[in-house]
Design a protein around this motif. Structure first.
Motif, PDB file in Angstrom:
ATOM      1  N   THR A 142       0.833  -1.200   0.000  1.00 46.82           N
ATOM      2  CA  THR A 142       0.000   0.000   0.000  1.00 46.82           C
ATOM      3  C   THR A 142       0.872   1.257   0.000  1.00 46.82           C
ATOM      4  OG1 THR A 142      -1.785  -1.167   1.158  1.00 46.82           O
ATOM      5  CG2 THR A 142      -1.796   1.238   1.262  1.00 46.82           C
ATOM      6  N   ALA A 145       2.297   1.664  -3.457  1.00 44.15           N
ATOM      7  CA  ALA A 145       1.253   2.167  -4.357  1.00 44.15           C
ATOM      8  C   ALA A 145       1.041   3.664  -4.163  1.00 44.15           C
ATOM      9  CB  ALA A 145      -0.052   1.410  -4.116  1.00 44.15           C
ATOM     10  N   LEU A 148       3.299   5.911  -6.260  1.00 44.34           N
ATOM     11  CA  LEU A 148       3.199   5.853  -7.711  1.00 44.34           C
ATOM     12  C   LEU A 148       2.392   7.028  -8.243  1.00 44.34           C
ATOM     13  CD1 LEU A 148       2.402   2.080  -8.432  1.00 44.34           C
ATOM     14  CD2 LEU A 148       4.466   3.310  -9.133  1.00 44.34           C
ATOM     15  N   PRO A 150      -0.305   8.524 -10.958  1.00 42.33           N
ATOM     16  CA  PRO A 150      -1.432   7.908 -11.665  1.00 42.33           C
ATOM     17  C   PRO A 150      -0.963   7.286 -12.985  1.00 42.33           C
ATOM     18  CG  PRO A 150      -2.048  10.051 -10.806  1.00 42.33           C
ATOM     19  CD  PRO A 150      -0.572   9.920 -10.587  1.00 42.33           C
ATOM     20  N   LEU A 215      -4.210  -1.283  -6.478  1.00 40.77           N
ATOM     21  CA  LEU A 215      -3.646  -1.320  -7.823  1.00 40.77           C
ATOM     22  C   LEU A 215      -4.425  -2.292  -8.701  1.00 40.77           C
ATOM     23  CD1 LEU A 215       0.141  -1.476  -6.833  1.00 40.77           C
ATOM     24  CD2 LEU A 215      -1.174   0.546  -7.502  1.00 40.77           C
ATOM     25  N   ARG A 293      -1.382   1.820 -11.080  1.00 42.21           N
ATOM     26  CA  ARG A 293      -2.200   2.727 -10.277  1.00 42.21           C
ATOM     27  C   ARG A 293      -3.109   3.509 -11.204  1.00 42.21           C
ATOM     28  NH1 ARG A 293      -0.502   6.980  -5.493  1.00 42.21           N
ATOM     29  NH2 ARG A 293      -2.591   7.871  -5.267  1.00 42.21           N
ATOM     30  N   ASP A 295      -5.994   5.281  -9.843  1.00 43.09           N
ATOM     31  CA  ASP A 295      -6.767   6.287  -9.129  1.00 43.09           C
ATOM     32  C   ASP A 295      -6.032   7.617  -9.119  1.00 43.09           C
ATOM     33  OD1 ASP A 295      -4.738   5.251  -7.515  1.00 43.09           O
ATOM     34  OD2 ASP A 295      -5.756   5.895  -5.685  1.00 43.09           O
TER      35      ASP A 295
END
Length: 298
Positions: A142, A145, A148, A150, A215, A293, A295
């Motif tokens: 997490t 992630a 990262l 987008p 992810l 990723r 979001d």
């Protein structure tokens, strides 16, 4: 050797436990042996990944793969991240030798918190056999992630196949030595994991864990390294060093016959040893799991 890998090949999880400057030459040599495997993995990754601006090699060790990442993505800036400064020094020297120092830097600290020191989110994070040295692997994913950009990709190297280097019956000791070494190392590995700070047991379903980190899994593929017999001097040297450490870690998990066989295999003057046998080979596989990723940044 079921769990060998690029940085803490021998499962040392407390950086103070080892003399990293002394280990660095072996870690470099072993990673260089694996270079053909990683070149194929990065070529596969490149077909899935748009040209990244920032690549992070999380748990880089001496930077062999960091340099390969710089070669595979010539427009990217590469940051090698590791807690062992002597290994990062080797990484910087390698980048200089390979002519990529102008877009290469290092970051010293423990994963995953040190990733908060990045100047901006990464387009690609490569985590090569570093995750299983972190107690809470789900939380670490997490955190990865969260660093990262987008559309960025996390490439997680975990799993594959144990190294095979001799036939089942080698003419000394009891047949099936490698199967017993695998079992001893599996027990050692479980004990190592149990002793990590904040350890949380999770099934090693990596695509599921990547999805639980927010992810979108985008692929899993394994890559083979096959050095046929008689093995090269480089492969033999790596085997001797690695097997020496395996013997040190697992001696109390093996019987006297198997430890005596290991001693003969490691003896540079024994004609039945790894440095002289014609039947020595090097066969293994590494598995890469990728996820993107999708979001908005948190």
């Amino acid at each position: 050797m079921a769990h060998d890998h690029d940085h803490a090949h021998h499962h040392a999880h407390h950086h103070g436990d080892l003399d990293w400057a002394a280990m660095a030459p072996h870690l470099e040599a072993e990673a260089e042996l694996y270079t053909p495997l990683y070149e194929r993995a990065l070529a596969w990754l490149g077909r899935k990944q748009t040209e990244p601006g920032l690549i992070v090699d999380a748990g880089s060790g001496p930077g062999v793969i960091s340099a390969l990442l710089a070669d595979a993505f010539p427009g990217a800036r590469v940051v090698a991240v590791d807690a062992a400064e002597p290994l990062l020094e080797r990484a910087r020297e390698r980048a200089e030798r390979r002519g990529v120092a102008d877009r290469f830097s290092t970051l010293a600290g423990e994963l995953p918190p040190i990733l908060d020191d990045l100047d901006y989110p990464a387009d690609l994070i490569w985590a090569g056999n570093s995750l299983h040295h972190l107690g809470d692997q789900r939380a670490a994913l997490t955190a990865f992630a969260g660093r990262l950009a987008p559309g960025g990709t996390l490439a997680l190297v975990e799993g594959g196949l144990p190294v095979r280097f001799l036939p089942r019956d080698i003419g000394i000791g009891r047949p099936g030595l490698q199967a017993r070494l695998d079992a001893a190392q599996a027990d050692w590995f479980a004990e190592m994991r149990a002793g990590l700070p904040g350890t949380v047991d999770v099934p090693e379903d990596w695509p599921h864990l990547l999805a639980s980190a927010g992810l979108r899994p985008t692929g899993t593929r394994s890559f083979l390294l096959d050095v046929p017999p008689p093995a090269t001097d480089r492969a033999r040297s790596c085997l001797v060093t690695t097997l020496t450490r395996v013997r040190e870690a697992c001696a109390d998990r093996l019987d006297a016959t198997d430890t005596a066989t290991l001693d003969r295999l490691l003896d540079p003057d024994d004609r039945a040893g790894l440095l002289h046998r014609r039947d020595v080979f090097f066969l293994t596989a590494r598995t890469v799991h990728t996820a993107a990723r999708i979001d908005a940044p948190r």
